[in-house]
Scaffold this motif. Sequence first.
Motif, mmCIF file in Angstrom:
data_model
loop_
_atom_site.group_PDB
_atom_site.id
_atom_site.type_symbol
_atom_site.label_atom_id
_atom_site.label_comp_id
_atom_site.label_asym_id
_atom_site.label_seq_id
_atom_site.Cartn_x
_atom_site.Cartn_y
_atom_site.Cartn_z
ATOM 1 N N ALA A 107 -1.299 4.153 16.730
ATOM 2 C CA ALA A 107 -0.702 3.327 17.777
ATOM 3 C C ALA A 107 -0.250 1.978 17.216
ATOM 4 O O ALA A 107 0.735 1.402 17.682
ATOM 5 C CB ALA A 107 -1.706 3.121 18.912
ATOM 6 N N LEU A 108 -0.952 1.456 16.212
ATOM 7 C CA LEU A 108 -0.547 0.180 15.611
ATOM 8 C C LEU A 108 0.747 0.351 14.821
ATOM 9 O O LEU A 108 1.643 -0.488 14.896
ATOM 10 C CB LEU A 108 -1.653 -0.358 14.699
ATOM 11 N N HIS A 109 0.860 1.411 14.045
ATOM 12 C CA HIS A 109 2.096 1.678 13.312
ATOM 13 C C HIS A 109 3.276 1.854 14.278
ATOM 14 O O HIS A 109 4.386 1.374 14.008
ATOM 15 C CB HIS A 109 1.956 2.946 12.459
ATOM 16 N N SER A 110 3.026 2.530 15.394
ATOM 17 C CA SER A 110 4.099 2.776 16.366
ATOM 18 C C SER A 110 4.618 1.473 16.948
ATOM 19 O O SER A 110 5.827 1.264 17.069
ATOM 20 C CB SER A 110 3.598 3.689 17.489
ATOM 21 N N HIS A 141 -0.474 5.542 6.586
ATOM 22 C CA HIS A 141 -0.130 6.833 7.176
ATOM 23 C C HIS A 141 0.981 7.483 6.356
ATOM 24 O O HIS A 141 1.765 6.815 5.682
ATOM 25 C CB HIS A 141 0.307 6.674 8.637
ATOM 26 N N ILE A 142 1.051 8.770 6.401
ATOM 27 C CA ILE A 142 2.048 9.608 5.721
ATOM 28 C C ILE A 142 2.072 9.305 4.224
ATOM 29 O O ILE A 142 1.402 9.974 3.460
ATOM 30 C CB ILE A 142 3.445 9.447 6.373
ATOM 31 N N ALA A 186 0.634 -0.833 8.561
ATOM 32 C CA ALA A 186 1.479 -1.349 9.644
ATOM 33 C C ALA A 186 2.352 -2.499 9.139
ATOM 34 O O ALA A 186 3.477 -2.693 9.613
ATOM 35 C CB ALA A 186 0.611 -1.807 10.817
ATOM 36 N N LEU A 187 1.841 -3.261 8.165
ATOM 37 C CA LEU A 187 2.640 -4.344 7.580
ATOM 38 C C LEU A 187 3.847 -3.782 6.842
ATOM 39 O O LEU A 187 4.947 -4.331 6.940
ATOM 40 C CB LEU A 187 1.775 -5.179 6.635
ATOM 41 N N HIS A 188 3.667 -2.714 6.090
ATOM 42 C CA HIS A 188 4.805 -2.035 5.449
ATOM 43 C C HIS A 188 5.852 -1.665 6.498
ATOM 44 O O HIS A 188 7.056 -1.892 6.316
ATOM 45 C CB HIS A 188 4.345 -0.740 4.761
ATOM 46 N N ASN A 244 1.639 1.389 -1.159
ATOM 47 C CA ASN A 244 1.585 2.734 -0.593
ATOM 48 C C ASN A 244 1.491 3.747 -1.731
ATOM 49 O O ASN A 244 1.308 3.368 -2.891
ATOM 50 C CB ASN A 244 2.782 2.993 0.330
ATOM 51 N N SER A 245 1.622 5.009 -1.416
ATOM 52 C CA SER A 245 1.395 6.044 -2.426
ATOM 53 C C SER A 245 2.462 6.082 -3.511
ATOM 54 O O SER A 245 2.273 6.716 -4.555
ATOM 55 C CB SER A 245 1.305 7.422 -1.758
#
Length: 252
Positions: free
Chosen positions: A95-98, A128-129, A134-136, A167-168
């Motif tokens: 929900a934060l990423h959204s 995620h993914i 969320a900052l990204h 990230n990855s």
Amino acid sequence: MSSTQTAADELRQILTDYCSSLRTMCAVIERMRNLLNKVADDQRCDLLASIRYSNGHTVLTRAAFIGHTQLCVTLLSSLPQADRLKLILDDKHTALHSAAAEGHTETVSGELNGLTAEQRLDLLFTGHIIGDTALHTAAREGHTETVKALLDNLTPEQQLHLLFTKNSVGDTALHYAALWERPETVKTLLDNLTPESQLKLLSVKNGIGKTASQQPLGIFRTTDTMRTLEQYQIEADYRVNYRKFASLISYA
């Protein structure tokens, strides 16, 4: 049938109607709050997590995506403290990423304010993914105010940690802001850092060995972004070297 079960069934119907019609919930927020209070504490999180869209998103994630802050706060505040983070994370796209992806700064703040300091840290560093925080996500979309809200929830030391988080594929939020031509977001990510930290962040390389300013120019890159990065690099270099020089003069 128990009063808890009756309330749970009615709440499920309200949320199902919401998921189906995508209508705003202002008229029924208070009714939902009352119903949630009738559901047993240990059943609320499972109930809310069980109501899903066809794409698998929870009603909380959908509310965050459309920026319905009041609904997000109502849902989260109805839960025991320990279950709030669990519900936010109970989705492949939190929900934060959204909320961050859509620039819903008020919703982002509403979610974070309902958590403990420890829970906020866990959520802000959740990827995620491909490991995007969320900052990204906010930096990629150029939502500068949302970026500020995410960083404001942290101490200076924690901010540094998040800014340096990759990230990855090795990209930081600054890499994203640079690649997607977000000069104002670049400024926000760098502004509150010391010159030494600015130089360190500007020198971070991603998985293909590129710093934020070294990524190939293309459809997303413009001279505005490049000038912004170069300006910070030059000014930080000057300040660091000036301090060194001043220190030598003082020592002599």
